[in-house]
Design a protein around this motif. Structure first.
Motif, short mmCIF file in Angstrom:
data_model
loop_
_atom_site.label_atom_id
_atom_site.label_comp_id
_atom_site.label_asym_id
_atom_site.label_seq_id
_atom_site.Cartn_x
_atom_site.Cartn_y
_atom_site.Cartn_z
N MET A 1 27.80 13.52 78.27
CA MET A 1 28.48 14.72 78.72
C MET A 1 27.42 15.77 79.04
N ASN A 2 27.64 16.47 80.10
CA ASN A 2 26.76 17.54 80.54
C ASN A 2 26.71 18.64 79.48
N PRO A 3 25.51 19.15 79.16
CA PRO A 3 25.42 20.23 78.15
C PRO A 3 26.23 21.47 78.53
N ILE A 4 26.35 21.74 79.79
CA ILE A 4 27.16 22.90 80.21
C ILE A 4 28.62 22.65 79.86
N VAL A 5 29.10 21.45 80.10
CA VAL A 5 30.48 21.11 79.74
C VAL A 5 30.65 21.20 78.23
N GLN A 6 29.64 20.74 77.50
CA GLN A 6 29.70 20.82 76.04
C GLN A 6 29.83 22.27 75.59
N PHE A 53 29.45 11.42 74.01
CA PHE A 53 28.00 11.15 73.98
C PHE A 53 27.73 9.71 73.56
N LEU A 54 28.44 9.25 72.54
CA LEU A 54 28.24 7.90 72.03
C LEU A 54 28.62 6.87 73.09
N ILE A 55 29.73 7.10 73.76
CA ILE A 55 30.17 6.18 74.82
C ILE A 55 29.17 6.15 75.97
N ALA A 56 28.57 7.31 76.25
CA ALA A 56 27.59 7.40 77.34
C ALA A 56 26.25 6.79 76.95
N GLY A 57 26.10 6.38 75.70
CA GLY A 57 24.88 5.70 75.27
C GLY A 57 23.85 6.58 74.59
N ALA A 58 24.23 7.77 74.18
CA ALA A 58 23.29 8.64 73.47
C ALA A 58 22.87 7.99 72.17
N THR A 59 21.59 8.11 71.84
CA THR A 59 21.08 7.49 70.61
C THR A 59 20.94 8.48 69.47
N TYR A 60 20.95 9.78 69.77
CA TYR A 60 20.83 10.83 68.76
C TYR A 60 19.49 10.79 68.03
N VAL A 61 18.51 10.06 68.57
CA VAL A 61 17.21 9.93 67.92
C VAL A 61 16.53 11.28 67.77
N ASP A 62 16.61 12.11 68.79
CA ASP A 62 15.87 13.37 68.79
C ASP A 62 16.71 14.58 68.35
N PHE A 63 17.90 14.37 67.83
CA PHE A 63 18.78 15.47 67.47
C PHE A 63 18.14 16.42 66.47
N ALA A 64 17.45 15.89 65.49
CA ALA A 64 16.89 16.72 64.42
C ALA A 64 15.44 17.13 64.68
N ASP A 65 14.94 16.92 65.89
CA ASP A 65 13.55 17.27 66.17
C ASP A 65 13.27 18.76 66.01
N TRP A 76 16.17 12.13 59.22
CA TRP A 76 17.06 11.78 60.32
C TRP A 76 16.50 10.57 61.08
N ARG A 77 15.22 10.64 61.42
CA ARG A 77 14.59 9.56 62.18
C ARG A 77 14.51 8.26 61.37
N ALA A 78 14.49 8.36 60.05
CA ALA A 78 14.44 7.17 59.21
C ALA A 78 15.81 6.51 59.07
N VAL A 79 16.88 7.29 59.20
CA VAL A 79 18.22 6.76 58.91
C VAL A 79 19.03 6.51 60.18
N VAL A 80 19.24 7.52 60.99
CA VAL A 80 20.21 7.44 62.09
C VAL A 80 19.83 6.46 63.20
N PRO A 81 18.58 6.45 63.70
CA PRO A 81 18.26 5.54 64.81
C PRO A 81 18.44 4.06 64.48
N ALA A 82 18.41 3.72 63.20
CA ALA A 82 18.60 2.32 62.82
C ALA A 82 20.00 1.82 63.18
N ASN A 83 20.99 2.69 63.10
CA ASN A 83 22.36 2.30 63.43
C ASN A 83 23.14 3.54 63.89
N ILE A 88 27.17 7.95 63.81
CA ILE A 88 27.85 8.92 64.68
C ILE A 88 29.36 8.65 64.66
N ALA A 89 29.76 7.39 64.51
CA ALA A 89 31.19 7.09 64.37
C ALA A 89 31.74 7.73 63.09
#
Length: 166
Positions: A1-6, A53-65, A76-83, A88-89
């Motif tokens: 989803m576009n950030p502007i739409v968000q 975002f999840l349907i569009a394939g976002a990985t959320y890897v960099d969310f907590a950067d 975050w990088r140790a836990v979330v990117p693994a699954n 996110i579900a």
């Protein structure tokens, strides 16, 4: 989803939520506006946006950067990117349930508001400065709404009258 739409989705619900929550102590209609805005913000602006975002394939890897604390980024990088789909579900389910609780009225609304306040405390403390300011505004408005919800008169008890045939 576009950030502007968000941003549009969030602010279409966040602004009425804040206005309604601030006025909820004085006007009954404002309590409903605050409840609807806050509930839809969690349901559509939270669960819906994250689901898209999840349907569009976002990985959320960099969310907590941009987190304020390095340990948050590392954790975050140790836990979330693994699954990411699983985590996110879980977030989506949590936000959807909280939104539905807030929209329900009565006791469920209070429980939903308490959960939403706790969720926003986490957003504000751990993540980006935008989320800190957003969370601060939403926490204040949700506390005001919760106060108005707790202060309202209880609903009358439904009494079933039995007719007697003589």
């Amino acid at each position: 989803m576009n950030p502007i739409v968000q941003m549009i989705v969030f602010f279409c619900f966040a602004v009425p939520a804040v206005v309604g929550s601030v006025l909820a102590a004085w006007y009954p209609w404002a309590r409903y506006l605050g409840r609807i805005g806050t509930g839809l913000m969690m349901l559509v602006g939270g669960a819906g946006v994250n689901a898209s975002f999840l349907i569009a394939g976002a990985t959320y890897v960099d969310f907590a950067d941009e987190a304020k604390f390095g340990w948050v980024t590392r954790a975050w990088r140790a836990v979330v990117p693994a699954n990411p789909v699983f985590y996110i579900a879980l977030l989506i389910v949590f936000e959807a349930v909280v939104g539905i609780l807030i929209l329900s009225g009565g006791g469920p609304t209070r429980i939903g508001l308490l959960a939403a306040i706790a969720f926003h405390l986490g957003l504000g403390v751990f993540f980006t400065w935008f989320l800190t300011y957003y969370a601060a505004v939403m926490i204040v408005s949700m506390v005001l709404l919760l106060r108005a919800e707790w202060g309202r008169e209880p609903a009358p008890v439904l009494r079933i009258r039995r007719h007697r045939l003589a």
